[in-house]
Design a protein around this motif. Structure first.
Motif, PDB file in Angstrom:
ATOM      1  N   GLU A 118       0.995  -1.138   0.011  1.00  0.00           N
ATOM      2  CA  GLU A 118       0.186   0.074   0.031  1.00  0.00           C
ATOM      3  C   GLU A 118       0.780   1.396  -0.116  1.00  0.00           C
ATOM      4  OE1 GLU A 118      -3.100   0.322   2.864  1.00  0.00           O
ATOM      5  OE2 GLU A 118      -3.238  -1.697   2.919  1.00  0.00           O
ATOM      6  N   ARG A 119       0.217   2.264  -0.160  1.00  0.00           N
ATOM      7  CA  ARG A 119       0.799   3.614  -0.432  1.00  0.00           C
ATOM      8  C   ARG A 119       1.557   3.858   1.098  1.00  0.00           C
ATOM      9  NH1 ARG A 119      -0.056   7.655  -4.872  1.00  0.00           N
ATOM     10  NH2 ARG A 119      -0.956   6.532  -6.494  1.00  0.00           N
ATOM     11  N   ASP A 120       0.751   3.609   2.236  1.00  0.00           N
ATOM     12  CA  ASP A 120       0.887   3.782   3.242  1.00  0.00           C
ATOM     13  C   ASP A 120       1.904   2.555   3.866  1.00  0.00           C
ATOM     14  OD1 ASP A 120       1.216   3.860   6.191  1.00  0.00           O
ATOM     15  OD2 ASP A 120      -1.007   3.711   6.716  1.00  0.00           O
ATOM     16  N   TRP A 121       3.223   2.747   3.972  1.00  0.00           N
ATOM     17  CA  TRP A 121       4.160   1.683   4.219  1.00  0.00           C
ATOM     18  C   TRP A 121       4.146   1.231   5.543  1.00  0.00           C
ATOM     19  CZ3 TRP A 121       9.498   3.255   1.829  1.00  0.00           C
ATOM     20  CH2 TRP A 121       9.074   3.314   0.202  1.00  0.00           C
ATOM     21  N   SER A 122       3.407   1.735   6.383  1.00  0.00           N
ATOM     22  CA  SER A 122       3.148   1.087   7.705  1.00  0.00           C
ATOM     23  C   SER A 122       2.015   0.109   7.561  1.00  0.00           C
ATOM     24  CB  SER A 122       2.465   2.097   8.793  1.00  0.00           C
ATOM     25  OG  SER A 122       1.162   2.382   8.332  1.00  0.00           O
TER      26      SER A 122
ATOM     27  N   SER B  19       8.547 -13.671   8.358  1.00  0.00           N
ATOM     28  CA  SER B  19       7.370 -12.697   8.071  1.00  0.00           C
ATOM     29  C   SER B  19       8.079 -11.447   8.482  1.00  0.00           C
ATOM     30  CB  SER B  19       6.239 -12.847   8.825  1.00  0.00           C
ATOM     31  OG  SER B  19       6.354 -12.886  10.420  1.00  0.00           O
ATOM     32  N   TRP B  20       7.360 -10.211   8.117  1.00  0.00           N
ATOM     33  CA  TRP B  20       7.840  -8.944   8.251  1.00  0.00           C
ATOM     34  C   TRP B  20       6.427  -7.884   8.125  1.00  0.00           C
ATOM     35  CZ3 TRP B  20       7.312  -4.489   5.262  1.00  0.00           C
ATOM     36  CH2 TRP B  20       7.884  -3.499   5.743  1.00  0.00           C
ATOM     37  N   ARG B  21       6.440  -6.994   9.071  1.00  0.00           N
ATOM     38  CA  ARG B  21       5.302  -5.969   8.824  1.00  0.00           C
ATOM     39  C   ARG B  21       6.010  -4.645   9.063  1.00  0.00           C
ATOM     40  NH1 ARG B  21       1.091  -8.048  13.244  1.00  0.00           N
ATOM     41  NH2 ARG B  21       2.485  -9.867  13.763  1.00  0.00           N
ATOM     42  N   GLY B  22       5.338  -3.695   8.188  1.00  0.00           N
ATOM     43  CA  GLY B  22       5.974  -2.363   8.489  1.00  0.00           C
ATOM     44  C   GLY B  22       5.426  -1.580   9.640  1.00  0.00           C
TER      45      GLY B  22
END
Length: 135
Positions: free
Chosen positions: A74-78, A132-135
């Protein structure tokens, strides 16, 4: 892997399957898949193809270690995330005793397969590790 990561992975409609060609070059293709327990199943389906002897199947026979990536952008990298499974793939035929749960899961996940079940073969990926990874 957290339960949330597992749920995101399982719910994703498409993943990228990374294999290694017999000559050592990488090969990545989008696939549909179903999570069964800790393993993943995918199938050669009825979409038009020049051959049923796909490059990914030849790659798996030569080098069965694979990676499967599901991601979200998404544009919102978080809100970015990805989940990767590393494992060992095996080509299975529809009439193999252990293939039924995989085929049943694929048919349950994809409406298209309910109307037109995949002719196979199937690919069974036994998970060795998850990242896994999350912003």
């Amino acid at each position: 892997m957290t339960p949330e990561d597992r749920e995101r992975f399982a719910a994703a409609p498409v993943a990228r399957l990374a294999t290694v060609r017999p000559d050592g070059r990488p090969h990545v293709v989008p696939i549909v898949f179903a999570l069964v327990g800790n393993d993943v199943w995918t199938a050669v389906d009825g979409k038009p193809k020049t051959t049923r002897r796909l490059q990914r199947l030849r790659n798996i026979e030569a080098h069965p270690e694979v990676s499967l990536l599901v991601d979200h952008y998404e544009r919102d990298w978080s809100r970015l995330w990805w989940v990767r499974l590393d494992g060992r793939a095996t080509v299975r035929q529809l009439d193999d005793d252990d293939a039924e749960p995989g085929l049943r899961a694929l048919v349950g996940k994809y409406e298209r397969y309910q109307r037109e079940p995949p002719p196979g073969p199937l690919v069974w990926i036994e998970a060795h590790s998850w990242r896994s990874w999350r912003g």
